[in-house]
Scaffold this motif. Structure first.
Motif, PDB file in Angstrom:
ATOM      1  N   LEU A  93       7.141 -10.978  -1.933  1.00  0.00           N
ATOM      2  CA  LEU A  93       6.758  -9.612  -2.306  1.00  0.00           C
ATOM      3  C   LEU A  93       5.836  -9.632  -3.523  1.00  0.00           C
ATOM      4  O   LEU A  93       6.054 -10.410  -4.446  1.00  0.00           O
ATOM      5  CB  LEU A  93       8.006  -8.784  -2.636  1.00  0.00           C
ATOM      6  N   PRO A  94       4.818  -8.778  -3.509  1.00  0.00           N
ATOM      7  CA  PRO A  94       3.887  -8.766  -4.647  1.00  0.00           C
ATOM      8  C   PRO A  94       4.513  -8.058  -5.843  1.00  0.00           C
ATOM      9  O   PRO A  94       5.456  -7.273  -5.709  1.00  0.00           O
ATOM     10  CB  PRO A  94       2.708  -7.947  -4.112  1.00  0.00           C
ATOM     11  N   THR A  95       3.957  -8.356  -6.994  1.00  0.00           N
ATOM     12  CA  THR A  95       4.429  -7.661  -8.199  1.00  0.00           C
ATOM     13  C   THR A  95       3.549  -6.452  -8.502  1.00  0.00           C
ATOM     14  O   THR A  95       3.908  -5.603  -9.282  1.00  0.00           O
ATOM     15  CB  THR A  95       4.426  -8.608  -9.401  1.00  0.00           C
ATOM     16  N   VAL A  96       2.373  -6.419  -7.856  1.00  0.00           N
ATOM     17  CA  VAL A  96       1.434  -5.324  -8.092  1.00  0.00           C
ATOM     18  C   VAL A  96       1.368  -4.437  -6.866  1.00  0.00           C
ATOM     19  O   VAL A  96       1.339  -4.921  -5.746  1.00  0.00           O
ATOM     20  CB  VAL A  96       0.017  -5.885  -8.392  1.00  0.00           C
ATOM     21  N   ARG A  97       1.363  -3.125  -7.048  1.00  0.00           N
ATOM     22  CA  ARG A  97       1.238  -2.204  -5.934  1.00  0.00           C
ATOM     23  C   ARG A  97      -0.089  -1.456  -6.019  1.00  0.00           C
ATOM     24  O   ARG A  97      -0.498  -1.051  -7.103  1.00  0.00           O
ATOM     25  CB  ARG A  97       2.360  -1.159  -5.952  1.00  0.00           C
ATOM     26  N   LEU A  98      -0.708  -1.283  -4.881  1.00  0.00           N
ATOM     27  CA  LEU A  98      -1.944  -0.493  -4.826  1.00  0.00           C
ATOM     28  C   LEU A  98      -1.599   0.939  -4.484  1.00  0.00           C
ATOM     29  O   LEU A  98      -0.696   1.213  -3.702  1.00  0.00           O
ATOM     30  CB  LEU A  98      -2.875  -1.040  -3.741  1.00  0.00           C
ATOM     31  N   LYS A  99      -2.324   1.844  -5.037  1.00  0.00           N
ATOM     32  CA  LYS A  99      -2.131   3.249  -4.677  1.00  0.00           C
ATOM     33  C   LYS A  99      -3.484   3.884  -4.385  1.00  0.00           C
ATOM     34  O   LYS A  99      -4.069   4.566  -5.237  1.00  0.00           O
ATOM     35  CB  LYS A  99      -1.413   4.006  -5.784  1.00  0.00           C
ATOM     36  N   PRO A 100      -4.021   3.629  -3.191  1.00  0.00           N
ATOM     37  CA  PRO A 100      -5.327   4.203  -2.878  1.00  0.00           C
ATOM     38  C   PRO A 100      -5.192   5.675  -2.528  1.00  0.00           C
ATOM     39  O   PRO A 100      -4.088   6.159  -2.284  1.00  0.00           O
ATOM     40  CB  PRO A 100      -5.766   3.402  -1.670  1.00  0.00           C
ATOM     41  N   ARG A 101      -6.299   6.359  -2.455  1.00  0.00           N
ATOM     42  CA  ARG A 101      -6.245   7.737  -1.978  1.00  0.00           C
ATOM     43  C   ARG A 101      -6.134   7.720  -0.466  1.00  0.00           C
ATOM     44  O   ARG A 101      -6.349   6.691   0.172  1.00  0.00           O
ATOM     45  CB  ARG A 101      -7.482   8.509  -2.429  1.00  0.00           C
ATOM     46  N   GLY A 102      -5.835   8.862   0.089  1.00  0.00           N
ATOM     47  CA  GLY A 102      -5.791   8.964   1.545  1.00  0.00           C
ATOM     48  C   GLY A 102      -4.573   8.328   2.109  1.00  0.00           C
ATOM     49  O   GLY A 102      -4.540   8.000   3.257  1.00  0.00           O
ATOM     50  N   VAL A 162       0.847  -1.184   0.000  1.00  0.00           N
ATOM     51  CA  VAL A 162       0.000   0.000   0.000  1.00  0.00           C
ATOM     52  C   VAL A 162       0.885   1.237   0.000  1.00  0.00           C
ATOM     53  O   VAL A 162       1.725   1.407   0.884  1.00  0.00           O
ATOM     54  CB  VAL A 162      -0.923   0.012   1.241  1.00  0.00           C
ATOM     55  N   VAL A 163       0.704   2.078  -0.997  1.00  0.00           N
ATOM     56  CA  VAL A 163       1.390   3.362  -1.025  1.00  0.00           C
ATOM     57  C   VAL A 163       0.363   4.410  -0.630  1.00  0.00           C
ATOM     58  O   VAL A 163      -0.636   4.608  -1.313  1.00  0.00           O
ATOM     59  CB  VAL A 163       1.950   3.676  -2.427  1.00  0.00           C
ATOM     60  N   ALA A 164       0.563   5.029   0.524  1.00  0.00           N
ATOM     61  CA  ALA A 164      -0.445   5.928   1.072  1.00  0.00           C
ATOM     62  C   ALA A 164       0.086   7.346   1.097  1.00  0.00           C
ATOM     63  O   ALA A 164       1.210   7.595   1.514  1.00  0.00           O
ATOM     64  CB  ALA A 164      -0.828   5.482   2.475  1.00  0.00           C
ATOM     65  N   GLU A 165      -0.752   8.274   0.645  1.00  0.00           N
ATOM     66  CA  GLU A 165      -0.325   9.675   0.641  1.00  0.00           C
ATOM     67  C   GLU A 165      -0.630  10.371   1.956  1.00  0.00           C
ATOM     68  O   GLU A 165      -0.123  11.446   2.224  1.00  0.00           O
ATOM     69  CB  GLU A 165      -0.991  10.402  -0.522  1.00  0.00           C
ATOM     70  N   CYS A 166      -1.476   9.746   2.796  1.00  0.00           N
ATOM     71  CA  CYS A 166      -1.729  10.232   4.147  1.00  0.00           C
ATOM     72  C   CYS A 166      -2.253  11.663   4.173  1.00  0.00           C
ATOM     73  O   CYS A 166      -1.799  12.503   4.957  1.00  0.00           O
ATOM     74  CB  CYS A 166      -0.477  10.119   5.012  1.00  0.00           C
ATOM     75  N   LEU A 172      -8.684  -0.672   8.692  1.00  0.00           N
ATOM     76  CA  LEU A 172      -7.601   0.089   8.063  1.00  0.00           C
ATOM     77  C   LEU A 172      -6.430  -0.856   7.862  1.00  0.00           C
ATOM     78  O   LEU A 172      -6.167  -1.662   8.757  1.00  0.00           O
ATOM     79  CB  LEU A 172      -7.110   1.245   8.957  1.00  0.00           C
ATOM     80  N   PRO A 173      -5.637  -0.744   6.786  1.00  0.00           N
ATOM     81  CA  PRO A 173      -5.953   0.112   5.645  1.00  0.00           C
ATOM     82  C   PRO A 173      -6.995  -0.550   4.761  1.00  0.00           C
ATOM     83  O   PRO A 173      -7.173  -1.761   4.820  1.00  0.00           O
ATOM     84  CB  PRO A 173      -4.611   0.208   4.911  1.00  0.00           C
ATOM     85  N   GLN A 174      -7.677   0.214   3.945  1.00  0.00           N
ATOM     86  CA  GLN A 174      -8.536  -0.348   2.928  1.00  0.00           C
ATOM     87  C   GLN A 174      -8.542   0.564   1.722  1.00  0.00           C
ATOM     88  O   GLN A 174      -7.885   1.604   1.727  1.00  0.00           O
ATOM     89  CB  GLN A 174      -9.933  -0.635   3.455  1.00  0.00           C
ATOM     90  N   ARG A 175      -9.245   0.141   0.704  1.00  0.00           N
ATOM     91  CA  ARG A 175      -9.121   0.814  -0.581  1.00  0.00           C
ATOM     92  C   ARG A 175      -9.496   2.300  -0.488  1.00  0.00           C
ATOM     93  O   ARG A 175      -8.834   3.149  -1.068  1.00  0.00           O
ATOM     94  CB  ARG A 175      -9.994   0.106  -1.618  1.00  0.00           C
ATOM     95  N   GLN A 176     -10.549   2.596   0.258  1.00  0.00           N
ATOM     96  CA  GLN A 176     -10.995   4.002   0.317  1.00  0.00           C
ATOM     97  C   GLN A 176     -10.085   4.866   1.182  1.00  0.00           C
ATOM     98  O   GLN A 176     -10.066   6.080   1.042  1.00  0.00           O
ATOM     99  CB  GLN A 176     -12.394   4.132   0.931  1.00  0.00           C
ATOM    100  N   ARG A 177      -9.389   4.229   2.121  1.00  0.00           N
ATOM    101  CA  ARG A 177      -8.683   5.039   3.114  1.00  0.00           C
ATOM    102  C   ARG A 177      -7.574   4.203   3.730  1.00  0.00           C
ATOM    103  O   ARG A 177      -7.800   3.070   4.150  1.00  0.00           O
ATOM    104  CB  ARG A 177      -9.698   5.468   4.196  1.00  0.00           C
ATOM    105  N   SER A 178      -6.366   4.780   3.785  1.00  0.00           N
ATOM    106  CA  SER A 178      -5.227   4.044   4.338  1.00  0.00           C
ATOM    107  C   SER A 178      -4.881   4.479   5.746  1.00  0.00           C
ATOM    108  O   SER A 178      -4.353   3.688   6.523  1.00  0.00           O
ATOM    109  CB  SER A 178      -3.990   4.264   3.466  1.00  0.00           C
ATOM    110  N   THR A 179      -5.130   5.744   6.068  1.00  0.00           N
ATOM    111  CA  THR A 179      -4.687   6.272   7.362  1.00  0.00           C
ATOM    112  C   THR A 179      -5.730   7.223   7.932  1.00  0.00           C
ATOM    113  O   THR A 179      -6.531   7.811   7.204  1.00  0.00           O
ATOM    114  CB  THR A 179      -3.365   7.068   7.215  1.00  0.00           C
ATOM    115  N   ILE A 180      -5.696   7.366   9.258  1.00  0.00           N
ATOM    116  CA  ILE A 180      -6.456   8.405   9.961  1.00  0.00           C
ATOM    117  C   ILE A 180      -5.438   9.056  10.893  1.00  0.00           C
ATOM    118  O   ILE A 180      -5.041   8.454  11.896  1.00  0.00           O
ATOM    119  CB  ILE A 180      -7.652   7.831  10.733  1.00  0.00           C
ATOM    120  N   GLY A 181      -4.996  10.276  10.557  1.00  0.00           N
ATOM    121  CA  GLY A 181      -3.815  10.799  11.230  1.00  0.00           C
ATOM    122  C   GLY A 181      -2.696   9.795  11.011  1.00  0.00           C
ATOM    123  O   GLY A 181      -2.558   9.218   9.927  1.00  0.00           O
ATOM    124  N   GLY A 182      -1.902   9.536  12.034  1.00  0.00           N
ATOM    125  CA  GLY A 182      -0.851   8.533  11.917  1.00  0.00           C
ATOM    126  C   GLY A 182      -1.355   7.100  12.034  1.00  0.00           C
ATOM    127  O   GLY A 182      -0.617   6.151  11.750  1.00  0.00           O
TER     128      GLY A 182
END
Ligand code: MN
Length: 328
Positions: free
Chosen positions: A319-328, A11-15, A48-58
């Protein structure tokens, strides 16, 4: 606790926080069931994490489990596994878990007591429910460390927060401050975490830090969160500046975990039990765990060792070959 998924995604999260919507400020996040592994495993409910949201604050990981009768199943047994770049927050409603880690800590996790492990540059730990435990019920939470503190030396803390009692309400603040209660648990970004119990019919109004986003995880309910009924195991998300929070136990006794914090505002990469600043960090952590611990190359490496644990450490998944990049 470990992320015991056999094929975890990266999961790559922009937080970043949600801007919120003027129409409906409460967003409901539903849990997914994740088996904790082993032949008679217990399941956890992950919000958490999930597709719609990766983080809430830290806060970046919420596992909720039980109440589960473990008197015949052998309970929870999570072998030594590593962490980096995060803190684990262990909080129980019932049961008892024995914690051991590679900085030499040996502690019991008990209801109403905070066990806080700061992984920083790297640690390993094991978690085993004690033989006396018949019911296990609680949450396992992770906090992502901001980049400036991601590589701090690992350490472990135990805190017993006081119980604040008001009309029909019990409040236990285990991270940060809320409603005049404060705990000095070590955190590296502005955060709050609390258990709130409501008697049938009770209502609690809370002033929230407007710079924080918040999540209300319902353990027992339903609970009315502002104008929205939230069912047990659901997580209600509130964007920053959502105004005061009202919790109401209209339908019977209720219990929630309230989590909040300032959005980290920086990108993190989460995979399995690791948080890093990049995919390359994750690749390096995984290979050090495999070489030093699983293959026995260096007991004094990044993740150390846990000499008192009777059993083998957990190998890292592929390690996976696919990376997810959800929002949040
Ligand atoms: Mn863990």
């Amino acid at each position: 606790m470990s992320n015991l998924e056999t094929d975890p995604v990266e999961v790559v999260a922009e937080c970043l926080a949600d801007k919120g919507s003027p129409v409906s400020r409460v967003e409901i996040l539903s849990p997914r069931e994740v088996p904790l592994g082993g032949p008679r495993a217990m399941n956890v409910r992950r919000t958490l994490p999930q597709r719609q949201r990766s983080t809430i604050g830290g806060w970046c990981f919420i596992d909720h489990y039980g109440p589960q009768d473990v008197s015949t199943t052998g309970g929870m047994r999570v072998p030594p596994h590593p962490h980096t770049g995060l803190q684990t927050v262990s909080w129980l409603f019932a049961g008892e878990i024995e914690h051991r880690d590679s900085v030499g800590s040996h502690a019991m996790v008990r209801p109403g007591e905070l066990n806080l492990m700061t992984a920083g540059r790297g640690i390993s730990h094991s978690e085993v429910s004690t033989p006396a435990t018949t019911s296990l019920h609680g949450v396992q939470l992770w906090v992502a460390l901001p980049t400036a503190h991601r590589a701090v030396a690992p350490f472990f803390e135990h805190h017993v927060p006081p119980v604040l009692r008001r009309e029909g309400v019990e409040l236990r603040v285990f991270v940060g401050s809320l409603a005049g209660a404060y705990t000095d648990a070590s955190v590296f970004s502005p955060l709050v975490g609390a258990q709130i119990d409501l008697a049938p019919g009770a209502t609690l109004d809370l002033e929230l830090d407007p710079s924080f986003e918040h999540g209300v995880l319902v353990d027992q309910g339903p609970v009315r969160v502002n104008d929205t009924d939230v069912a047990p195991a659901e997580l209600a998300y509130l964007a920053p500046a959502s105004g005061p929070l009202t919790l109401a136990a209209d339908a019977g006794p209720a219990r929630v975990i309230l989590l909040g914090g300032e959005p980290l505002g920086e990108e993190i990469v989460m995979w399995w039990n690791f948080i890093g600043g990049s995919h390359d960090d994750i690749v390096a952590f995984r290979s050090e765990w495999q070489a030093d611990v699983i293959d026995g190359g260096d007991p004094h490496g990044r993740f150390g060792s846990i000499p008192d644990y009777d059993g083998s450490a957990l190998p890292a998944p592929v390690l996976p070959t696919v990376r997810l990049k959800p929002r949040g």
